[in-house]
Enzyme design. Structure first.
Site, PDB file in Angstrom:
ATOM      1  N   ASP A  76      26.010  16.962  13.035  1.00 40.26           N
ATOM      2  CA  ASP A  76      24.768  17.992  12.755  1.00 40.26           C
ATOM      3  C   ASP A  76      23.505  17.003  12.425  1.00 40.26           C
ATOM      4  O   ASP A  76      24.013  15.762  12.051  1.00 40.26           O
ATOM      5  CB  ASP A  76      25.194  19.008  11.946  1.00 40.26           C
TER       6      ASP A  76
HETATM    7  C1  NOJ Z   1      21.106  22.098  12.103  1.00 41.99           C
HETATM    8  C2  NOJ Z   1      21.986  23.078  12.689  1.00 41.99           C
HETATM    9  O1  NOJ Z   1      22.946  23.501  11.520  1.00 41.99           O
HETATM   10  C3  NOJ Z   1      22.396  23.033  14.088  1.00 41.99           C
HETATM   11  O2  NOJ Z   1      23.207  24.309  14.267  1.00 41.99           O
HETATM   12  C4  NOJ Z   1      21.450  22.520  15.027  1.00 41.99           C
HETATM   13  O3  NOJ Z   1      21.696  22.741  16.280  1.00 41.99           O
HETATM   14  C5  NOJ Z   1      20.730  21.475  14.583  1.00 41.99           C
HETATM   15  N1  NOJ Z   1      19.986  21.476  13.086  1.00 41.99           N
HETATM   16  C6  NOJ Z   1      19.392  21.077  15.487  1.00 41.99           C
HETATM   17  O4  NOJ Z   1      18.654  21.619  15.253  1.00 41.99           O
END
Ligand code: NOJ
Length: 736
Positions: free
Chosen positions: A270
């Site tokens: 993430d």
């Molecule tokens: C953080 C989020 O937790 C995740 O779900 C998302 O896909 C990414 N950022 C990218 O935006």
């Protein structure tokens, strides 16, 4: 470009890999955020200049948040034409509930229990996103959560692993289609692996401390379903699990996901979660974080600058083996080949396609369809709904009633602000009634995707009196209250689950003037509305329904669509009950006693306000003739269960027939009920149908504390009905 067309994908991957330097391999494992949208805290190093330099060197394998054919073409051109090997980028984006044309938020869609509609909604999202240059979505989010305080429950399918697994499958299928090499299918990403939905106290990015039984029986099944549906990627998460930040968890990523389940796609971190291994206090510096994450099986670093800075050196120093890189790069390249990016890196960049396939009428029709299906009728005393279509004076009241932004919900960067059909616009289509609108309260200015300033008025009462006056003159009052679309989603945990701002006060003031109220809720999570449940005759759960929100709501209020949704998450009476869920354990003291020594609260019921699976219709359904076919069963038998369902009311309608089991005694304790089957059944007024379910090993077993699936002989109960609290039950016994 390398000509590898006549080889199989694995051969093409190996042949390309053999030509790559260590730096180029690391490059494939590096993902950068683009230059426009930002969906996380910007790391210090994130300058456009560095990114372009790295792109040109072939040190970037993927970008996120680059969208629009023109922008995608530009970054792709650098990767393909300016780097030594010309390896195309895979372009990721959060296509969570639609791209330009928005479907209901995922939690709402889950309330439809309509797998076909959910798959179609993901399909449309893929068509629009791919037309805009995107070939990878960071969806579906398959996190099971029992805690409505957590803002991200809006992104998932609710609290149940069985429903969650079915929906995970439908969404993966919708995004990826039957053939990933087409130019309108995109790679899906099941996230967040794993247990992010169990963040302690519902607080975002928090510690998770759950037992193995919860991990294997609740958290992992939807991920397994996604892997079985050939999901191409998995995203890990921000949380730690039992003391290990999951980005560094070998147990989850290598042992379970890649080895036990045989997942052969790749794992993306993430946003900077590899970096965050340091803040968690598990790695001392980036070098150690890179070592831990890559060894554990995190294949790609999202905007963390950790792999790109550290991995090559770690290999050169002999700290990690080059095979770790090879494994990750193989996985990443394979997905790129499967998408057809090597055959045509610009296949998603057709401007004509972009013009024609985004936001067209058929997409709006489809999202309207799923929006109607997502609405849940929580209560309808005296049949206040459906509204009469003629000769009525309707007062429409509430800060969300004319909202064109909030219904779009959180996560909709690819769409345009203020483009939802509001409830006001939807209701204006029904012209033979008189409609008066009063806001009652204003929204606080500045409700934007990533600011803290998200609220509904909590100081200015000046418009309440106009609302009261409108209510006094009306036959029926429709009040649209709830949460702004940006009050749930990432980074939006709450400690209260009530109606924010002065909405409760507005509701009670209007109620004093006119009791004929239809309360329409717009929200991204279960709310605590005990007062409303006790006083307001009719309550409609309408979530945040996307682009066609107001049309869907008006259609339901006027009976042009008979509501058929059922709650995918339990509604608590108060925050103190959270986490609350239908598949709880019995405890050692489950029964109500005259003394205090049993499992309960002294200031609240144990029961929820509305249970999982609950949802009414304008018609009524009768269940009869509930049968288990056969008398004795062994653990390998298929058990047939049938029930007759009759539409006994005055309208055509649909019922979600739900089947639950209880395994009475287990080597680890079993929940009091577990959903193991459901069918969405359309029935015309007066019509009946026999519904059949099959129970097999797949439904009757569970995971032990080592993560092995087992089926145990013994006594079971089976329940059938229209909610998780159904009273229709039968017993059976399984022998060896
Ligand atoms: C953080 C989020 O937790 C995740 O779900 C998302 O896909 C990414 N950022 C990218 O935006």
């Amino acid at each position: 470009m390398i000509d590898t067309k006549n080889e199989t994908i694995n051969e093409r991957v190996d042949s390309l890999l053999s030509k790559m330097t260590i730096e180029e391999k690391v490059g494939q494992m590096n993902q950068y955020n683009g230059f426009w949208d930002v969906t996380g805290p910007v790391p210090e190093e994130g300058t456009a200049k560095t990114k372009f330099e790295h792109l040109k060197k072939g040190w970037v394998g993927s970008m996120l948040n680059v969208r629009g054919t023109e922008n995608v073409k530009e970054v792709q051109r650098i990767a393909v034409e300016e780097t030594r090997l010309g390896i195309p980028l895979i372009i990721g984006f959060d296509v969570i509930h639609g791209y330009k044309t928005l479907s209901p938020i995922p939690l709402a869609e889950a309330a439809s229990w309509d797998l076909e509609a959910i798959e179609k909604s993901a399909r449309i999202a893929a068509i629009e996103a791919s037309a805009s240059g995107i070939n990878w979505t960071f969806a579906p989010m398959v996190d099971i959560s029992r805690d409505a305080r957590w803002g991200r429950v809006m992104e998932g399918a609710g609290e149940d692993p069985y429903l969650g697994s079915k929906i995970a499958k439908a969404r993966v299928k919708g995004f990826q289609g039957d053939d990933l090499s087409k130019n309108n299918t995109i790679a899906a990403c099941a996230k967040h692996f794993a247990a992010y939905g169990f963040s302690e106290s519902g607080k975002e990015y928090n510690t998770v401390d759950i037992g193995t039984s919860t991990l294997h029986n609740l958290v992992l099944p939807p991920f397994k379903a996604a892997v079985d549906s050939d999901v191409k990627t998995i995203m890990n998460s921000f949380n730690e699990l039992n003391g290990v930040p999951v980005t560094a968890s070998k147990y989850l990523q290598r042992d379970i996901l890649k080895e036990k389940w045989g997942f052969n796609g790749f794992v993306i971190s993430d946003w900077a979660s590899i970096n965050e291994i340091i803040s968690w206090g598990h790695a001392e510096n980036k070098r150690e974080a890179a070592k831990l994450a890559s060894t554990a099986g995190s294949d790609m670093d999202m905007e963390g600058y950790v792999y790109v800075r550290e991995l090559a050196k770690l290999v050169e120093d002999g700290v990690i083996k080059e095979e770790i890189l090879d494994d990750a790069v193989r996985r990443i390249l394979r997905v790129k080949f499967e998408l057809g990016l090597f055959d045509d890196p610009y296949k998603y960049c057709d401007e004509e396609n972009e013009k024609q396939n985004i936001g067209n009428k058929s997409h709006h029709d489809a999202v309207l369809d799923v929006a109607k299906k997502s609405i849940v009728l929580l209560k309808n005393k005296n049949n206040l709904l459906p509204l009469k279509k003629k000769g009525q004076k309707i007062a429409l009241i509430g800060p969300l009633a004319d909202e064109k932004n909030s219904p779009l919900g959180s996560w909709r960067l690819g769409s345009d602000d203020n483009t939802a059909i509001s409830v006001l616009e939807g209701m204006q289509q029904y012209k033979e009634n008189t409609l008066v609108f009063e806001k009652g309260l204003d929204l606080v200015e500045g409700n934007t995707a990533f600011t803290q300033q998200v609220n509904i008025n909590n100081t200015d009462r000046s418009k309440i009196k106009e609302a009261i006056a409108a209510a006094k003159n009306a036959d029926v009052v429709v009040m649209v209250l709830g949460e702004h679309g940006f009050q749930s989603g990432e980074g939006r945990s709450r400690t209260e689950l009530d109606l924010p701002g002065l909405q409760q006060e507005l509701l009670e003031e209007v109620y004093k003037a006119n009791k004929n109220i239809v309360l329409v809720l717009n929200n991204g999570r279960p709310l605590t509305i005990e007062w409303a449940d006790a006083n307001i005759p009719t309550i409609v759960e309408a979530w945040q329904l996307g682009s066609q929100s107001g049309n869907a709501i008006a259609n339901v209020l006027y009976g042009d669509y008979n509501p058929s949704g059922k709650l995918p998450m339990t509604f608590p009476r108060n925050v103190g009950q959270v986490p609350i869920y239908y598949n709880y354990k019995s405890t050692g003291r489950p029964n109500k006693e005259s003394h205090v020594f049993w499992s309960h609260y002294i200031d609240s019921e144990n029961t929820p306000l509305y249970p999982f699976g609950h949802g009414l219709s304008y018609t009524s359904f009768e269940y009869s003739n509930f049968k288990i076919h056969g008398e004795k069963f062994s653990i390998n038998d298929e058990i047939k269960v049938t029930v007759d369902l009759k539409n006994s009311g005055e309208y055509d309608g649909k019922e979600v027939v739900q089947l639950y089991i209880r395994d009475l005694f287990g080597s680890t304790t079993r929940p009091v009920r577990e959903l193991k089957g459901f069918e969405l059944v359309p029935l015309k007024k007066g019509e009946s149908k026999t519904i059949e379910f099959k129970l097999t090993r797949k439904e009757l077993g569970f995971f032990d504390n080592q993560g092995n699936y087992i089926v145990e002989p013994g006594k079971f109960k089976v329940f059938v009905g229209g909610s998780s609290t159904t009273k229709l039950e039968l017993d059976f016994e399984l022998t060896e």
